[in-house]
Design a protein around this motif. Structure first.
Motif, PDB file in Angstrom:
ATOM      1  N   SER A  53       0.834  -1.208   0.000  1.00  0.00           N
ATOM      2  CA  SER A  53       0.000   0.000   0.000  1.00  0.00           C
ATOM      3  C   SER A  53       0.864   1.252   0.000  1.00  0.00           C
ATOM      4  CB  SER A  53      -0.928   0.003   1.219  1.00  0.00           C
ATOM      5  OG  SER A  53      -1.843  -1.062   1.170  1.00  0.00           O
ATOM      6  N   TYR A  54       1.929   1.229   0.779  1.00  0.00           N
ATOM      7  CA  TYR A  54       2.837   2.378   0.771  1.00  0.00           C
ATOM      8  C   TYR A  54       3.462   2.578  -0.612  1.00  0.00           C
ATOM      9  CZ  TYR A  54       2.633   2.584   5.914  1.00  0.00           C
ATOM     10  OH  TYR A  54       2.211   2.712   7.220  1.00  0.00           O
ATOM     11  N   LEU A  55       3.803   1.471  -1.273  1.00  0.00           N
ATOM     12  CA  LEU A  55       4.360   1.585  -2.624  1.00  0.00           C
ATOM     13  C   LEU A  55       3.325   2.165  -3.588  1.00  0.00           C
ATOM     14  CD1 LEU A  55       6.341  -1.765  -3.018  1.00  0.00           C
ATOM     15  CD2 LEU A  55       7.259   0.506  -2.580  1.00  0.00           C
ATOM     16  N   ALA A  56       2.073   1.716  -3.440  1.00  0.00           N
ATOM     17  CA  ALA A  56       0.999   2.246  -4.292  1.00  0.00           C
ATOM     18  C   ALA A  56       0.837   3.743  -4.075  1.00  0.00           C
ATOM     19  CB  ALA A  56      -0.305   1.518  -3.994  1.00  0.00           C
ATOM     20  N   LEU A  57       0.844   4.151  -2.813  1.00  0.00           N
ATOM     21  CA  LEU A  57       0.676   5.569  -2.501  1.00  0.00           C
ATOM     22  C   LEU A  57       1.868   6.387  -2.992  1.00  0.00           C
ATOM     23  CD1 LEU A  57      -0.867   5.130   1.046  1.00  0.00           C
ATOM     24  CD2 LEU A  57      -2.022   6.127  -0.946  1.00  0.00           C
ATOM     25  N   GLU A  58       3.072   5.834  -2.877  1.00  0.00           N
ATOM     26  CA  GLU A  58       4.248   6.535  -3.404  1.00  0.00           C
ATOM     27  C   GLU A  58       4.088   6.783  -4.907  1.00  0.00           C
ATOM     28  OE1 GLU A  58       9.041   5.901  -4.200  1.00  0.00           O
ATOM     29  OE2 GLU A  58       7.848   4.267  -3.324  1.00  0.00           O
ATOM     30  N   GLN A  59       3.672   5.758  -5.642  1.00  0.00           N
ATOM     31  CA  GLN A  59       3.504   5.896  -7.082  1.00  0.00           C
ATOM     32  C   GLN A  59       2.413   6.911  -7.420  1.00  0.00           C
ATOM     33  OE1 GLN A  59       1.532   2.790  -9.568  1.00  0.00           O
ATOM     34  NE2 GLN A  59       3.529   2.616 -10.588  1.00  0.00           N
ATOM     35  N   ILE A  60       1.298   6.826  -6.690  1.00  0.00           N
ATOM     36  CA  ILE A  60       0.179   7.738  -6.958  1.00  0.00           C
ATOM     37  C   ILE A  60       0.570   9.185  -6.680  1.00  0.00           C
ATOM     38  CG2 ILE A  60      -2.101   8.434  -6.130  1.00  0.00           C
ATOM     39  CD1 ILE A  60      -2.680   5.416  -5.703  1.00  0.00           C
ATOM     40  N   PHE A  61       1.192   9.431  -5.530  1.00  0.00           N
ATOM     41  CA  PHE A  61       1.537  10.811  -5.178  1.00  0.00           C
ATOM     42  C   PHE A  61       2.618  11.368  -6.100  1.00  0.00           C
ATOM     43  CE2 PHE A  61      -0.197   9.647  -0.836  1.00  0.00           C
ATOM     44  CZ  PHE A  61      -1.335  10.415  -0.983  1.00  0.00           C
ATOM     45  N   THR A  62       3.485  10.506  -6.591  1.00  0.00           N
ATOM     46  CA  THR A  62       4.463  10.957  -7.575  1.00  0.00           C
ATOM     47  C   THR A  62       3.755  11.435  -8.839  1.00  0.00           C
ATOM     48  OG1 THR A  62       6.169   9.447  -6.730  1.00  0.00           O
ATOM     49  CG2 THR A  62       6.444  10.276  -8.966  1.00  0.00           C
ATOM     50  N   LYS A  63       2.761  10.665  -9.292  1.00  0.00           N
ATOM     51  CA  LYS A  63       1.980  11.069 -10.476  1.00  0.00           C
ATOM     52  C   LYS A  63       1.257  12.391 -10.238  1.00  0.00           C
ATOM     53  CE  LYS A  63       0.949   6.457 -12.332  1.00  0.00           C
ATOM     54  NZ  LYS A  63      -0.115   5.456 -12.608  1.00  0.00           N
ATOM     55  N   LEU A  64       0.794  12.581  -9.004  1.00  0.00           N
ATOM     56  CA  LEU A  64       0.021  13.774  -8.679  1.00  0.00           C
ATOM     57  C   LEU A  64       0.901  14.969  -8.324  1.00  0.00           C
ATOM     58  CD1 LEU A  64      -2.836  12.141  -6.540  1.00  0.00           C
ATOM     59  CD2 LEU A  64      -2.983  12.958  -8.900  1.00  0.00           C
ATOM     60  N   GLY A  65       2.217  14.763  -8.294  1.00  0.00           N
ATOM     61  CA  GLY A  65       3.132  15.850  -7.992  1.00  0.00           C
ATOM     62  C   GLY A  65       3.228  16.208  -6.534  1.00  0.00           C
ATOM     63  N   ASP A  66       2.765  15.303  -5.652  1.00  0.00           N
ATOM     64  CA  ASP A  66       2.843  15.542  -4.200  1.00  0.00           C
ATOM     65  C   ASP A  66       4.084  14.821  -3.679  1.00  0.00           C
ATOM     66  OD1 ASP A  66       2.578  15.705  -1.473  1.00  0.00           O
ATOM     67  OD2 ASP A  66       0.474  15.089  -1.411  1.00  0.00           O
ATOM     68  N   ASN A  67       5.227  15.494  -3.781  1.00  0.00           N
ATOM     69  CA  ASN A  67       6.498  14.857  -3.438  1.00  0.00           C
ATOM     70  C   ASN A  67       6.628  14.583  -1.948  1.00  0.00           C
ATOM     71  OD1 ASN A  67       7.346  14.830  -6.120  1.00  0.00           O
ATOM     72  ND2 ASN A  67       8.152  16.926  -5.985  1.00  0.00           N
ATOM     73  N   ILE A  68       6.042  15.433  -1.116  1.00  0.00           N
ATOM     74  CA  ILE A  68       6.146  15.229   0.334  1.00  0.00           C
ATOM     75  C   ILE A  68       5.460  13.923   0.727  1.00  0.00           C
ATOM     76  CG2 ILE A  68       5.441  16.127   2.582  1.00  0.00           C
ATOM     77  CD1 ILE A  68       5.767  18.941   1.462  1.00  0.00           C
ATOM     78  N   SER A  69       4.240  13.716   0.251  1.00  0.00           N
ATOM     79  CA  SER A  69       3.522  12.482   0.572  1.00  0.00           C
ATOM     80  C   SER A  69       4.196  11.270  -0.064  1.00  0.00           C
ATOM     81  CB  SER A  69       2.072  12.580   0.091  1.00  0.00           C
ATOM     82  OG  SER A  69       1.381  13.600   0.778  1.00  0.00           O
ATOM     83  N   SER A  70       4.744  11.445  -1.254  1.00  0.00           N
ATOM     84  CA  SER A  70       5.421  10.347  -1.933  1.00  0.00           C
ATOM     85  C   SER A  70       6.623   9.867  -1.135  1.00  0.00           C
ATOM     86  CB  SER A  70       5.865  10.799  -3.331  1.00  0.00           C
ATOM     87  OG  SER A  70       6.567   9.772  -3.977  1.00  0.00           O
ATOM     88  N   VAL A  71       7.433  10.793  -0.653  1.00  0.00           N
ATOM     89  CA  VAL A  71       8.605  10.430   0.160  1.00  0.00           C
ATOM     90  C   VAL A  71       8.173   9.782   1.469  1.00  0.00           C
ATOM     91  CG1 VAL A  71      10.558  11.379   1.447  1.00  0.00           C
ATOM     92  CG2 VAL A  71      10.096  12.156  -0.899  1.00  0.00           C
TER      93      VAL A  71
END
Length: 692
Positions: A506-524
């Motif tokens: 789930s964390y990997l999924a969220l990292e990928q999603i937030f990267t697509k959305l340009g939310d680098n803080i949440s992605s990291v």
């Protein structure tokens, strides 16, 4: 490898009608049922009467057995001899089911294909997809010098029949204007009577007797000839189909009544044949073994038997009912059926996910088991299901979950359903590239990330990567997983490595999603949490045991196969480095590979016949999860299972064909015997095999 039995029930269902023409088990009840979690409690009569008056029929009715002959007494008629036909061949394929017996062949067609997205498809495409009908072809070969009579009939004690006579279009019978069968083949007539025998004996002078619970079609086969008739079986339920929220079946927007369904099905019979042949050929040309092909076909038939395409205020609502339990859109099934639905109907995944957001999302508090009275901020999660038996639950409430229970059936699945919703979003987003969907739910996805972190520990520097806190909805109890009837090895949520793997994914999924959305803080933030989870799990391998204990507390020593299950999600999201032994999570992947190899090679997670046993300490396995983990083992971890695969597949076929013969495709087994989850849709997880 050949099938083990010709006699087992299978669903034959339209898409989205929650209906099934179920038959195939010897001496068992079946028939055409609507909105049932079991086979219809009636009889199916298919066969012929020869020139000696002997009735030959397939054994798809209560009381039929393997004896070659038996005698029945008809009221007001002479004794007639009845012969139970033995099947010489049975071929269940992806979209058809073929039965061969002496002088008889029956083929049932259940065409399925990608259902077009309702908001963008045209009316013709949608009408074709929602038609609530299945199809049959009955061939009788008459080698004698005299005329024979063939028949195809349904019987049910609660059924009373009306004749359908529409010259030039069809003849048939219907019951309650909700179910019926019809044909436009030449020289076919309809009948209703006490029984097949009473109708064939000519009791009385009417073919359509109002008190008769048995009804169907009859036709003559000239001497020395064969005759094939085409049959359609349809269902129709008008008005409101659900309660608490009023919805109708989607097909009611394209069909006015049952007769219109039957006529349209007859007109499209050739199209149904072509679709069926195409789907059957697609599976036949895969790289799967005959046993694997059977398991995929059987699962697909049962999946469609549980589907329900509804409409509310002009908008489609997709529901998959949970087999015998009839719970609606159970989220821990959705995550396993995800791969099938994304292959066929991606819009149904989006539809279900958004339905959870809009109606079955909630926010809770959490507590540590050491301090159950101290409630801390938890966050968002989703209910186990949306209701049961066409009764929609109130917003934020499931039909299943009960407060105040501690890690036993019916407790809350808050953490598991949180991971399930996230994982579905991750795989859906990658497969469809639906950026608008992800953007629309960005706020909910951020809530999901925080909720996962809080349930590890509300204080950031005290987190270790796995679930440690329980939901306040348990009222001091403990959460469970989808493996609700197992022991602690898989049933307990807290500190469970199966669920910890899903958190990592789930964390990997969220990292990928937030990267697509340009939310680098949440992605990291998501990436760091994934690294923490994988590190803890990697370091938990017990050298003495030879595997990672199932629960990382209280000295647990159970071994489980689903420790590796969550690898499927990053793989299906295209995150191949994440599941590579040389990638950023290589130590975790290598540890999981070693774990699975150990529990399989040692036999502690195998039955004596080679079937897979999900837990070393519980004789309770889910076929759908076995199929998923087999895919992970072969395709992702690259394990050589050549010494086991054939044995395992062969055993799993026996589970379905022999153990669960009377219940169509089943999911939950104990030593090959079904103990729950009968008549079930979830086994379509094995669609993944077609990617290998």
């Amino acid at each position: 490898m050949s099938q083990h039995s010709n006699y087992f029930h299978a669903h034959h269902s339209p898409m989205g009608a929650l209906a099934s023409f179920t038959l195939g088990a010897q001496g068992e009840q079946g028939g055409l049922g609507l909105e049932l979690g079991t086979p219809y409690p009636g009889n199916v009569h298919i066969g012929y009467q020869d020139d000696h008056g002997t009735i030959h029929q397939l054994p798809f009715f209560k009381g039929a057995c393997s004896q070659s002959e038996r005698y029945v007494q008809d009221a007001g008629a002479n004794s007639s001899q009845e012969h139970i036909l033995e099947l010489s061949q049975r071929e269940l394929k992806w979209s058809s089911d073929r039965f061969v017996a002496q002088n008889l062949e029956l083929k049932i067609l259940s065409p399925f294909f990608s259902i077009p997205e309702p908001e963008i498809a045209n009316d013709g495409e949608l009408k074709n997809a929602c038609r609530p009908a299945v199809y049959a072809q009955l061939t009788v070969n008459n080698p004698s010098d005299h005329e024979w009579v063939g028949f195809f009939a349904l019987q049910g004690e609660d059924l009373r029949w009306n004749a359908i006579q529409q010259p030039g279009q069809m003849v048939g019978v219907s019951a309650k204007d909700e179910l019926g069968l019809a044909s436009n083949s030449n020289n076919v007539s309809s009948f209703s009577h006490f029984s097949i025998a009473s109708s064939l004996s000519g009791l009385g002078d009417t073919e359509n007797f109002g008190l008769g619970p048995c009804a169907g079609l009859k036709f003559t086969i000239p001497a020395g000839q064969s005759k094939t008739i085409d049959i359609v079986l349809g269902v129709y339920k008008e008005g409101n189909a659900t309660f608490n929220r009023k919805m109708q079946y989607y097909y009611t927007t394209h069909f006015a009544n049952l007769n219109s369904v039957l006529i349209d099905a007859i007109e499209n019979f050739d199209t149904a044949l072509a679709v069926t042949r195409s789907k059957d050929l697609e599976l036949e040309q895969s790289n799967l073994s005959p046993d694997q092909q059977f398991l995929v076909a059987h699962a697909t038939h049962s999946y469609y038997g549980s589907t329900q395409w509804l409409v509310e205020a002009g908008k489609s609502v997709w529901v998959v009912n949970e087999g015998e339990y009839l719970m609606m859109n159970t989220l821990d099934l959705t995550v396993d059926m995800l791969f099938f639905e994304l292959k066929l109907n991606p819009w149904t995944v989006k539809n279900t996910l958004e339905h959870f957001v809009n109606h079955y999302r909630y926010y809770d508090k959490i507590f540590s088991p050491e301090e159950p009275e101290q409630l801390l901020e938890g966050g968002v999660s989703f209910t186990h299901d949306m209701g049961v038996s066409n009764n929609w639950s109130s917003n934020g409430v499931s039909s299943y979950e009960i407060s105040g229970l501690d890690r036993i059936c019916f407790s809350h699945m808050t953490y598991e359903q949180l991971t399930n919703w996230v994982l579905c979003c991750g795989v859906y987003g990658h497969k469809t590239q639906d950026y608008n969907f992800l953007k629309r739910h960005q706020g909910v996805l951020k809530d999901c990330l925080q909720s996962l972190l809080n349930r590890d520990h509300p204080v950031a520097d005290k987190r270790n990567g796995i679930m440690s806190f329980e939901s306040s909805r348990t009222q001091g109890g403990g959460e469970i997983t989808t493996y609700d009837s197992l022991d602690h090895s898989l049933g307990q949520a807290r500190a469970n490595i199966y669920l910890a793997g899903k958190a990592w994914a789930s964390y990997l999924a969220l990292e990928q999603i937030f990267t697509k959305l340009g939310d680098n803080i949440s992605s990291v933030q998501a990436k760091n949490a994934a690294l923490m989870s994988s590190e803890l799990l990697s370091n938990s391998f017990d050298e003495t045991l030879g595997f990672i204990p199932a629960v990382l507390e209280n000295g647990n020593q159970s071994a489980i196969i689903p420790a590796v299950e969550a690898l499927v999600y990053p793989y299906e999201m295209g995150l191949f480095d994440a599941v590579d032994e040389k990638g950023p999570y290589g130590a975790y992947v290598s540890t999981l590979k070693r774990h699975l190899q150990s529990v399989l090679d040692s036999g502690i997670c195998l039955y004596p016949d080679g079937a897979w046993k999900l837990s070393s300490t519980a004789d309770n396995s889910w076929a759908s999860k076995i199929f998923l983990n087999q895919y992970v083992a072969r395709q992702i971890l690259g394990l050589d299972l050549s010494n086991n695969s054939q044995l395992a597949d062969n055993a799993h076929v026996r589970w379905q064909q022999i153990g669960a013969a009377a219940s169509a495709c089943c999911d939950q087994f104990s030593s090959g015997k079904p103990i729950g989850s009968l008549y079930y849709p979830r086994c379509v997880s094995n669609i993944l095999w077609m990617q290998e």
